[in-house]
Design a protein around this motif. Structure first.
Motif, PDB file in Angstrom:
ATOM      1  N   LEU A  72     -19.440  -0.498  14.601  1.00  0.00           N
ATOM      2  CA  LEU A  72     -20.312  -1.626  14.933  1.00  0.00           C
ATOM      3  C   LEU A  72     -19.710  -2.415  16.086  1.00  0.00           C
ATOM      4  O   LEU A  72     -18.505  -2.659  16.114  1.00  0.00           O
ATOM      5  N   TYR A  73     -20.555  -2.826  17.014  1.00  0.00           N
ATOM      6  CA  TYR A  73     -20.144  -3.661  18.134  1.00  0.00           C
ATOM      7  C   TYR A  73     -20.923  -4.955  18.041  1.00  0.00           C
ATOM      8  O   TYR A  73     -22.106  -4.987  18.362  1.00  0.00           O
ATOM      9  N   VAL A  74     -20.275  -6.005  17.564  1.00  0.00           N
ATOM     10  CA  VAL A  74     -20.976  -7.286  17.428  1.00  0.00           C
ATOM     11  C   VAL A  74     -20.782  -8.033  18.740  1.00  0.00           C
ATOM     12  O   VAL A  74     -19.785  -8.731  18.932  1.00  0.00           O
ATOM     13  N   VAL A  75     -21.700  -7.840  19.641  1.00  0.00           N
ATOM     14  CA  VAL A  75     -21.563  -8.364  21.004  1.00  0.00           C
ATOM     15  C   VAL A  75     -22.922  -8.892  21.484  1.00  0.00           C
ATOM     16  O   VAL A  75     -23.977  -8.321  21.170  1.00  0.00           O
ATOM     17  N   ASP A  76     -22.852  -9.963  22.237  1.00  0.00           N
ATOM     18  CA  ASP A  76     -23.996 -10.581  22.907  1.00  0.00           C
ATOM     19  C   ASP A  76     -25.064  -9.580  23.388  1.00  0.00           C
ATOM     20  O   ASP A  76     -24.754  -8.559  23.974  1.00  0.00           O
ATOM     21  N   ALA A  77     -26.334  -9.922  23.174  1.00  0.00           N
ATOM     22  CA  ALA A  77     -27.447  -9.046  23.560  1.00  0.00           C
ATOM     23  C   ALA A  77     -27.459  -8.740  25.050  1.00  0.00           C
ATOM     24  O   ALA A  77     -28.005  -7.730  25.476  1.00  0.00           O
TER      25      ALA A  77
ATOM     26  N   THR B 145     -26.548  -6.856  18.145  1.00  0.00           N
ATOM     27  CA  THR B 145     -26.746  -7.858  19.193  1.00  0.00           C
ATOM     28  C   THR B 145     -26.967  -9.249  18.615  1.00  0.00           C
ATOM     29  O   THR B 145     -27.346  -9.395  17.456  1.00  0.00           O
ATOM     30  N   TYR B 146     -26.737 -10.245  19.434  1.00  0.00           N
ATOM     31  CA  TYR B 146     -27.122 -11.599  19.031  1.00  0.00           C
ATOM     32  C   TYR B 146     -27.543 -12.406  20.253  1.00  0.00           C
ATOM     33  O   TYR B 146     -27.132 -12.112  21.381  1.00  0.00           O
ATOM     34  N   GLY B 147     -28.367 -13.413  20.003  1.00  0.00           N
ATOM     35  CA  GLY B 147     -28.901 -14.244  21.080  1.00  0.00           C
ATOM     36  C   GLY B 147     -27.978 -15.411  21.400  1.00  0.00           C
ATOM     37  O   GLY B 147     -26.865 -15.528  20.878  1.00  0.00           O
ATOM     38  N   THR B 148     -28.461 -16.286  22.235  1.00  0.00           N
ATOM     39  CA  THR B 148     -27.639 -17.381  22.750  1.00  0.00           C
ATOM     40  C   THR B 148     -27.841 -18.669  21.955  1.00  0.00           C
ATOM     41  O   THR B 148     -28.924 -18.939  21.451  1.00  0.00           O
ATOM     42  N   MET B 149     -26.778 -19.443  21.863  1.00  0.00           N
ATOM     43  CA  MET B 149     -26.847 -20.748  21.231  1.00  0.00           C
ATOM     44  C   MET B 149     -27.288 -21.746  22.304  1.00  0.00           C
ATOM     45  O   MET B 149     -26.641 -21.880  23.334  1.00  0.00           O
ATOM     46  N   MET B 150     -28.403 -22.409  22.049  1.00  0.00           N
ATOM     47  CA  MET B 150     -28.984 -23.290  23.064  1.00  0.00           C
ATOM     48  C   MET B 150     -28.769 -24.763  22.720  1.00  0.00           C
ATOM     49  O   MET B 150     -28.702 -25.129  21.547  1.00  0.00           O
ATOM     50  N   GLY B 151     -28.763 -25.604  23.739  1.00  0.00           N
ATOM     51  CA  GLY B 151     -28.765 -27.043  23.519  1.00  0.00           C
ATOM     52  C   GLY B 151     -30.188 -27.506  23.257  1.00  0.00           C
ATOM     53  O   GLY B 151     -31.132 -26.717  23.344  1.00  0.00           O
ATOM     54  N   LYS B 152     -30.348 -28.792  22.948  1.00  0.00           N
ATOM     55  CA  LYS B 152     -31.691 -29.303  22.658  1.00  0.00           C
ATOM     56  C   LYS B 152     -32.604 -29.238  23.875  1.00  0.00           C
ATOM     57  O   LYS B 152     -33.828 -29.276  23.751  1.00  0.00           O
TER      58      LYS B 152
END
Ligand code: ARG
Length: 583
Positions: free
Chosen positions: A343-348, A377-384
């Motif tokens: 498994l590669y848990v890395v940014d999309a 994959t995982y998405g980005t953490m966004m500000g408000k």
């Protein structure tokens, strides 16, 4: 050992196969979509009937007769519904017996997988030139949750922290370090002080690099010397790396993430194997020389204009690339670690990179046919404001600072709720709640989407949040602490009230959820489950008096509460979240 769903799936599958005369028919057993459909339902009959061109209800009838003839100890009754669904009702005594067993042996709550395999989990993997920042949070905690879940199921899990420690930036950092360590001011050789803030150090080096061409040249030469193995350079580099890793470990410990030095497999580890990658690709006739660089072109990868996309293996100056190192890492994981799954848990955003690396590895024989290579994959953490989470001035936020802020806010919250507790106690609670809130807010979102980082939502006591779950747990613990029964004496003897039965069954469904998380790598499924479990406890607690009940039902209900606490605790532990006895 099988979980409830696996047991029913196997049983109904075999009955359906027999009734239809088709081996390995899938009965498609799921948890019932509505309470009136029983506990589970089988949806697979219709598809098979269609395949056989027969009446689905008639086929369902045959299946039901076969199920009845088996006298399964778990099934109370089955009935046909609608066009050919089969509703399954489970026996109360079987559920109670299973639950009581878990109470006596809490480690049976999550059964061991019947097929243990070896699984590599590559996660966190920051670049050591800089400080870990908020962008590293998701990969670090999602990966850690998956590692914990797979390990709990009895798989052999090999964590791999594929840290970046070998790129051109290290030339610049070494050159700068050599400079500042020569400076005459006292304490200049004190590396930890010098590198107390890697971000500041990196920026200063960068400034030198951009403004002074001589320094830039020294930097470039330094990478060559480093990668050529010159002892002096290696030594300085090693000291820098050690210092940077110490910073990472502080973050891991703070986050209750299970990574340590023994999980490191840095990019530099693969350095000696890179020329061998070129040879392996050459042998398979996969390399093309393009503008002096060695490239692999695979027909399935083309750019927007339809032109083939290159995977660059070695640049014209002889330097290897990120992809080359990953090819070496695939080979290592497959043939040295003997992994069945990697498994590669890395940014999309690295999705094309991994598609290419996996594809090249397969055609070049750097991965066996049967290893499963998965980019989680995982998405980005966004500000408000809907932009990637940053400071107001647009700088990246250090992860450690985010965690400090979380604990500071949690301290205010805890102080508000418990003004009478002494400060040290409030601080201890806040440290757990703050970290839990940040982790849970992230893990409870579907990992593939971007999400908005919101302090007030994650620290709320209402909704699907860490404070809500931790509070539910502490509340159960406080009920249990009011009497002296030891865990082994707990036994569930009646689940007549609907809320009791619902809660009991929900508890027993943890293993099915774990199985889904292990297969599809979505920690939010576990979060949703725990949230629903806590909700069912609250409904049970409102409907069924515990301490005021008659002796027998009081014991049984206390046991059910104890079981729920155990399930919550084990579930949260798999998310890497610590529980509190008091809040
Ligand atoms: N260090 C890389 C980065 O910061 C992530 C490495 C992920 N793992 C891998 N095998 N490529 O983007």
């Amino acid at each position: 050992m099988q979980n409830l769903k696996q047991h029913l799936g196997a049983l109904l599958g075999s009955c359906l196969s027999k009734a239809a005369g088709i081996a390995n028919s899938n009965a498609n057993v799921i948890t019932a979509s509505k309470p009136e459909f029983g506990d589970y339902q089988a949806n697979g009959v219709m598809a098979i009937a269609k395949q056989l061109q027969t009446n689905p209800r008639e086929l369902a009838q045959k299946v039901v007769e076969l199920i009845d003839s088996v006298n399964d100890k778990l099934i109370e009754r089955v009935e046909i519904a609608g066009p050919g669904f089969i509703n399954i009702h489970l026996r109360n005594d079987a559920l109670m017996a299973k639950a009581s067993m878990v109470l006596q042996q809490p480690n049976t709550l999550i059964p061991q997988s019947e097929q243990a395999v070896c699984i590599v989990v590559d996660y966190s993997s920051p670049n050591l030139a800089k400080e870990m920042h908020v962008g590293h949070l998701r990969g670090t905690i999602i990966g850690d949750c998956l590692a914990r879940v797979l390990e709990k199921q009895g798989h052999e899990v090999i964590r791999q922290n594929h840290v970046g420690d070998w790129g051109t930036q290290f030339g610049m950092l070494i050159a700068y370090l050599k400079e500042v360590m020569k400076a005459p001011d006292p304490g200049s050789d004190d590396l930890p002080t010098r590198l107390a803030d890697l971000e500041v150090f990196y920026r200063a080096a960068r400034k030198r690099f951009d403004s002074d061409s001589e320094f830039a040249e020294t930097s470039r030469l330094s990478v060559v010397k480093l990668q050529g193995g010159e002892p002096e350079y290696l030594q300085i580099w090693q000291r820098f790396i050690d210092e940077s890793l110490r910073h990472c470990q502080l973050v891991y410990d703070r986050l209750n993430v299970t990574l340590s030095n023994k999980d490191l497999k840095a990019e530099s580890f693969y350095n000696d194997g890179l020329s061998g990658i070129v040879t392996a690709l050459e042998e398979k006739n996969l390399l093309t020389l393009s503008a002096g660089a060695l490239c692999v072109f695979l027909p399935e990868f083309t750019g927007k204009d339809g032109d083939p996309l290159a995977v660059i293996i070695r640049k014209s100056d002889g330097a290897y690339l990120y992809a080359t190192t990953d090819l070496a890492a695939v080979r290592y994981r497959c043939f040295d670690l003997n992994a069945d799954r990697s498994l590669y848990v890395v940014d999309a955003r690295q999705s094309l990179h991994f598609q290419q690396v996996f594809a090249v590895a397969r055609v070049a024989g750097l991965a066996s046919d049967n290893i499963s290579l998965e980019h989680v994959t995982y998405g980005t953490m966004m500000g408000k404001d809907g932009k990637p989470f940053q400071t107001r001035s647009g700088d990246t936020i250090k992860l450690i600072e985010l965690l400090n802020e979380a604990c500071r806010r949690a301290f205010e919250l805890v102080s508000d709720k418990n003004p009478d507790l002494d400060e040290a106690a409030r601080q201890a609670i806040a440290d757990t709640v703050g970290i839990a809130a940040v982790k849970y807010a992230d893990l409870s979102k579907n990992r593939t989407s971007d999400y908005i980082f919101d302090w007030s939502a994650m620290l709320s006591f209402e909704g699907n949040t860490a404070p809500y779950l931790l509070y539910a747990y502490a509340r159960i613990k406080s009920i249990l602490s009011k009497q002296e029964t030891a865990l082994e004496q707990y036994s569930i003897t009646s689940i007549d009230a609907r809320e009791e039965r619902d809660l009991l069954l929900k508890n027993l469904q943890l293993p099915e959820v774990i199985e889904m998380v292990a297969t599809d790598c979505y920690p939010n499924l576990l979060c949703n489950y725990l949230y629903e479990l806590a909700g069912k406890f609250m409904r049970f607690y409102e409907a069924c008096p515990i301490l005021k009940a008659e002796l027998e039902s009081r014991n049984s209900r206390l046991s059910l509460a104890a079981l729920t606490a155990e399930t919550l605790q084990q579930g949260l532990d798999l998310l890497g979240i610590e529980t509190l006895e008091k809040m």
